[in-house]
Design a protein around this motif. Sequence first.
Motif, PDB file in Angstrom:
ATOM      1  N   GLN A   1      49.200  51.377  34.580  1.00  0.00           N
ATOM      2  CA  GLN A   1      48.121  50.492  34.141  1.00  0.00           C
ATOM      3  C   GLN A   1      46.811  50.789  34.866  1.00  0.00           C
ATOM      4  N   VAL A   2      46.881  51.041  36.159  1.00  0.00           N
ATOM      5  CA  VAL A   2      45.665  51.292  36.932  1.00  0.00           C
ATOM      6  C   VAL A   2      44.926  52.524  36.408  1.00  0.00           C
ATOM      7  N   PHE A   3      45.659  53.523  35.922  1.00  0.00           N
ATOM      8  CA  PHE A   3      45.003  54.704  35.357  1.00  0.00           C
ATOM      9  C   PHE A   3      44.253  54.330  34.080  1.00  0.00           C
ATOM     10  N   ALA A   4      44.848  53.459  33.262  1.00  0.00           N
ATOM     11  CA  ALA A   4      44.188  53.007  32.034  1.00  0.00           C
ATOM     12  C   ALA A   4      42.942  52.192  32.350  1.00  0.00           C
ATOM     13  N   GLU A   5      42.962  51.468  33.458  1.00  0.00           N
ATOM     14  CA  GLU A   5      41.788  50.687  33.851  1.00  0.00           C
ATOM     15  C   GLU A   5      40.670  51.590  34.383  1.00  0.00           C
ATOM     16  N   CYS A   6      41.021  52.759  34.847  1.00  0.00           N
ATOM     17  CA  CYS A   6      40.027  53.703  35.376  1.00  0.00           C
ATOM     18  C   CYS A   6      39.481  54.643  34.304  1.00  0.00           C
TER      19      CYS A   6
ATOM     20  N   GLY B   1      27.845  44.186  28.354  1.00  0.00           N
ATOM     21  CA  GLY B   1      27.322  44.536  27.043  1.00  0.00           C
ATOM     22  C   GLY B   1      28.041  45.635  26.289  1.00  0.00           C
ATOM     23  N   VAL B   2      29.193  46.075  26.756  1.00  0.00           N
ATOM     24  CA  VAL B   2      29.950  47.128  26.065  1.00  0.00           C
ATOM     25  C   VAL B   2      31.128  46.470  25.354  1.00  0.00           C
ATOM     26  N   ASP B   3      31.020  46.362  24.034  1.00  0.00           N
ATOM     27  CA  ASP B   3      32.074  45.692  23.268  1.00  0.00           C
ATOM     28  C   ASP B   3      33.216  46.621  22.879  1.00  0.00           C
ATOM     29  N   ASP B   4      32.925  47.890  22.627  1.00  0.00           N
ATOM     30  CA  ASP B   4      33.955  48.850  22.229  1.00  0.00           C
ATOM     31  C   ASP B   4      34.060  49.912  23.323  1.00  0.00           C
ATOM     32  N   LEU B   5      34.988  49.692  24.241  1.00  0.00           N
ATOM     33  CA  LEU B   5      35.107  50.557  25.410  1.00  0.00           C
ATOM     34  C   LEU B   5      35.456  51.988  25.035  1.00  0.00           C
TER      35      LEU B   5
ATOM     36  N   GLU C   1      51.666  41.627  41.244  1.00  0.00           N
ATOM     37  CA  GLU C   1      50.642  40.606  40.999  1.00  0.00           C
ATOM     38  C   GLU C   1      50.315  39.811  42.261  1.00  0.00           C
ATOM     39  N   THR C   2      50.316  40.496  43.407  1.00  0.00           N
ATOM     40  CA  THR C   2      49.967  39.849  44.675  1.00  0.00           C
ATOM     41  C   THR C   2      48.541  40.170  45.109  1.00  0.00           C
ATOM     42  N   LEU C   3      47.970  41.216  44.554  1.00  0.00           N
ATOM     43  CA  LEU C   3      46.577  41.585  44.824  1.00  0.00           C
ATOM     44  C   LEU C   3      45.769  41.106  43.630  1.00  0.00           C
ATOM     45  N   VAL C   4      45.138  39.971  43.800  1.00  0.00           N
ATOM     46  CA  VAL C   4      44.475  39.309  42.682  1.00  0.00           C
ATOM     47  C   VAL C   4      42.999  39.066  43.004  1.00  0.00           C
ATOM     48  N   PRO C   5      42.183  38.945  41.963  1.00  0.00           N
ATOM     49  CA  PRO C   5      42.520  39.004  40.541  1.00  0.00           C
ATOM     50  C   PRO C   5      42.707  40.441  40.074  1.00  0.00           C
ATOM     51  N   ALA C   6      43.494  40.597  39.013  1.00  0.00           N
ATOM     52  CA  ALA C   6      43.702  41.920  38.438  1.00  0.00           C
ATOM     53  C   ALA C   6      42.404  42.395  37.790  1.00  0.00           C
ATOM     54  N   PHE C   7      42.059  43.639  38.025  1.00  0.00           N
ATOM     55  CA  PHE C   7      40.860  44.225  37.428  1.00  0.00           C
ATOM     56  C   PHE C   7      41.157  44.599  35.985  1.00  0.00           C
ATOM     57  N   ASP C   8      40.276  44.184  35.087  1.00  0.00           N
ATOM     58  CA  ASP C   8      40.380  44.491  33.665  1.00  0.00           C
ATOM     59  C   ASP C   8      39.082  45.162  33.258  1.00  0.00           C
ATOM     60  N   LEU C   9      39.123  46.479  33.069  1.00  0.00           N
ATOM     61  CA  LEU C   9      37.911  47.237  32.768  1.00  0.00           C
ATOM     62  C   LEU C   9      37.260  46.774  31.477  1.00  0.00           C
ATOM     63  N   SER C  10      38.055  46.502  30.443  1.00  0.00           N
ATOM     64  CA  SER C  10      37.484  46.049  29.164  1.00  0.00           C
ATOM     65  C   SER C  10      36.689  44.768  29.353  1.00  0.00           C
TER      66      SER C  10
END
Length: 148
Positions: A89-94, A41-45, A25-34
């Motif tokens: 986690q990064v794979f899930a964000e991609c 405008g995408v509610d259900d990813l 958690e040193t490279l911030v902010p964390a990217f959250d794809l959802s």
Amino acid sequence: MTAPIVFRDFNFKLLVVEKLMYEDETLVPAFDLSEHMRAHGVDDLARHVRENGLEYTVLAEARAHFEQLEIPAELLASVEELMFDGGLQVFAECAPVWDGEDDLFDVRGLDDLDLLPNLKVFSGVDALEYMLPGATEVLTARGIETED
């Protein structure tokens, strides 16, 4: 002004991002794809991914974010351990519905090891060896401990 540090292998960069952004958690902010997609405008990813046939791809929004993400040299120097694991986690964000059954996140080369001067341990070397035969030898030659 120093030139930005450029990774040659996008998937190797993702391993570094995992360590710095989601683990340390040193490279911030964390990217959250959802969150990013909701803002567009995408509610259900998951539904969006399936309806658009994007199950086996890195979403363009995530790729753009991580490709453009600059990682300062001092953070790169702080990386002492890396891990390859299909559940990062990064794979899930991609690729939020990726099932790990293809080569989407395979590391293609180890040239980017030069960017991590203090790397001491690489975990998940069995998977890395499958992707890159001879990877264990490269790591060992650099004095990097390998773990399964």
